[in-house]
Design a protein around this motif. Sequence first.
Motif, PDB file in Angstrom:
ATOM      1  N   MET A   1       0.853  -1.196   0.000  1.00 45.74           N
ATOM      2  CA  MET A   1       0.000   0.000   0.000  1.00 45.74           C
ATOM      3  C   MET A   1       0.884   1.240   0.000  1.00 45.74           C
ATOM      4  O   MET A   1       1.902   1.295   0.688  1.00 45.74           O
ATOM      5  CB  MET A   1      -0.926  -0.012   1.222  1.00 45.74           C
ATOM      6  CG  MET A   1      -1.878   1.176   1.287  1.00 45.74           C
ATOM      7  SD  MET A   1      -2.967   1.111   2.726  1.00 45.74           S
ATOM      8  CE  MET A   1      -3.893  -0.387   2.357  1.00 45.74           C
ATOM      9  N   GLY A   2       0.508   2.242  -0.785  1.00 44.63           N
ATOM     10  CA  GLY A   2       1.293   3.462  -0.876  1.00 44.63           C
ATOM     11  C   GLY A   2       1.060   4.379   0.307  1.00 44.63           C
ATOM     12  O   GLY A   2       0.260   4.099   1.203  1.00 44.63           O
ATOM     13  N   LEU A   3       1.776   5.488   0.297  1.00 42.85           N
ATOM     14  CA  LEU A   3       1.628   6.467   1.364  1.00 42.85           C
ATOM     15  C   LEU A   3       0.269   7.147   1.276  1.00 42.85           C
ATOM     16  O   LEU A   3      -0.271   7.344   0.180  1.00 42.85           O
ATOM     17  CB  LEU A   3       2.728   7.518   1.260  1.00 42.85           C
ATOM     18  CG  LEU A   3       4.157   7.064   1.518  1.00 42.85           C
ATOM     19  CD1 LEU A   3       5.120   8.227   1.255  1.00 42.85           C
ATOM     20  CD2 LEU A   3       4.320   6.556   2.925  1.00 42.85           C
ATOM     21  N   PRO A   4      -0.296   7.530   2.430  1.00 35.82           N
ATOM     22  CA  PRO A   4      -1.540   8.306   2.391  1.00 35.82           C
ATOM     23  C   PRO A   4      -1.284   9.684   1.796  1.00 35.82           C
ATOM     24  O   PRO A   4      -0.150  10.165   1.769  1.00 35.82           O
ATOM     25  CB  PRO A   4      -1.943   8.392   3.862  1.00 35.82           C
ATOM     26  CG  PRO A   4      -0.654   8.275   4.610  1.00 35.82           C
ATOM     27  CD  PRO A   4       0.180   7.319   3.802  1.00 35.82           C
ATOM     28  N   ARG A   5      -2.339  10.322   1.339  1.00 39.89           N
ATOM     29  CA  ARG A   5      -2.210  11.705   0.882  1.00 39.89           C
ATOM     30  C   ARG A   5      -2.119  12.602   2.110  1.00 39.89           C
ATOM     31  O   ARG A   5      -2.977  12.577   2.980  1.00 39.89           O
ATOM     32  CB  ARG A   5      -3.417  12.096   0.032  1.00 39.89           C
ATOM     33  CG  ARG A   5      -3.256  13.478  -0.629  1.00 39.89           C
ATOM     34  CD  ARG A   5      -4.516  13.889  -1.370  1.00 39.89           C
ATOM     35  NE  ARG A   5      -4.893  12.927  -2.379  1.00 39.89           N
ATOM     36  CZ  ARG A   5      -4.399  12.876  -3.613  1.00 39.89           C
ATOM     37  NH1 ARG A   5      -3.475  13.755  -3.965  1.00 39.89           N
ATOM     38  NH2 ARG A   5      -4.807  11.982  -4.467  1.00 39.89           N
ATOM     39  N   PHE A   6      -1.060  13.407   2.165  1.00 40.91           N
ATOM     40  CA  PHE A   6      -0.819  14.261   3.317  1.00 40.91           C
ATOM     41  C   PHE A   6      -1.282  15.690   3.054  1.00 40.91           C
ATOM     42  O   PHE A   6      -1.080  16.231   1.968  1.00 40.91           O
ATOM     43  CB  PHE A   6       0.677  14.312   3.645  1.00 40.91           C
ATOM     44  CG  PHE A   6       1.156  13.219   4.571  1.00 40.91           C
ATOM     45  CD1 PHE A   6       1.239  13.445   5.936  1.00 40.91           C
ATOM     46  CD2 PHE A   6       1.511  11.981   4.073  1.00 40.91           C
ATOM     47  CE1 PHE A   6       1.686  12.451   6.789  1.00 40.91           C
ATOM     48  CE2 PHE A   6       1.967  10.978   4.915  1.00 40.91           C
ATOM     49  CZ  PHE A   6       2.049  11.208   6.280  1.00 40.91           C
ATOM     50  N   LEU A   7      -1.842  16.287   4.100  1.00 44.22           N
ATOM     51  CA  LEU A   7      -2.043  17.728   4.164  1.00 44.22           C
ATOM     52  C   LEU A   7      -1.117  18.228   5.257  1.00 44.22           C
ATOM     53  O   LEU A   7      -1.077  17.656   6.360  1.00 44.22           O
ATOM     54  CB  LEU A   7      -3.489  18.063   4.515  1.00 44.22           C
ATOM     55  CG  LEU A   7      -3.812  19.545   4.774  1.00 44.22           C
ATOM     56  CD1 LEU A   7      -3.693  20.356   3.487  1.00 44.22           C
ATOM     57  CD2 LEU A   7      -5.217  19.685   5.378  1.00 44.22           C
ATOM     58  N   ALA A   8      -0.320  19.265   4.971  1.00 45.42           N
ATOM     59  CA  ALA A   8       0.651  19.766   5.943  1.00 45.42           C
ATOM     60  C   ALA A   8       0.529  21.270   6.096  1.00 45.42           C
ATOM     61  O   ALA A   8       0.100  21.970   5.173  1.00 45.42           O
ATOM     62  CB  ALA A   8       2.072  19.396   5.509  1.00 45.42           C
TER      63      ALA A   8
END
Length: 222
Positions: free
Chosen positions: A1-8
């Motif tokens: 599974m890939g990385l989650p989509r991040f909000l920073a």
Amino acid sequence: MGLPRFLAMDTATEACSVAVSTSAGVVEAFIVAANAHSRLLLPMVQQVLDRAGVTLADIGAIACGVGPGGFTGVRIGVSTAQALAMARGLPVYPVSSLQALAATVPQPLVLAALDARKGEVYTGVFGQDAQGIPRLRGAEKVCAPEAVDWPDEGQWWGLGTGWHAYHARWQGPGILGWSGDSFPRAGAVLRLAQARCQAGDRGILPALLEPHYIRPSLPEET
């Protein structure tokens, strides 16, 4: 599974910035506007989401610069990250704003310093690892500029508003150069959080997110 989509986001300094990860890279909004973070932050979140073509429902994790920095700015970023993460049930990744500052330049050795007012600076010494991630050497601290003890080995790059204010006191043969108008950026916060996630860090619950002031805030000092 890939990385989650991040909000920073990072609001620890005069700069306010927000970033979101996409399949094509990172979309970031950045502005230097002291004392305007409470007005700017949420519109900037919506701006980067719109530019990235996603909504909050597409976000899988939130990263936040937690300071050190201005007390009000840090609180705004932390409380906003908490609120957004709680609303969506998302993990949160706290990131040092000094580490995020060090991550904004491709320099292997960085002396990060932010003006802490009251004649003091927030400082941290960082060296890049094999993946290009700045790692803290020793501990972050707040102190008078005269009390800063920079390493005397290697070739270092000075970074941050503390250098703008006090660079004349820190010159030496080991200083390659310095930039005093650099700030922590949400894109760097995002990259640091992604690296931790990839290494197996699952983040923390939003309720556990706390500011990293280093020194007491004004109410705590009285």
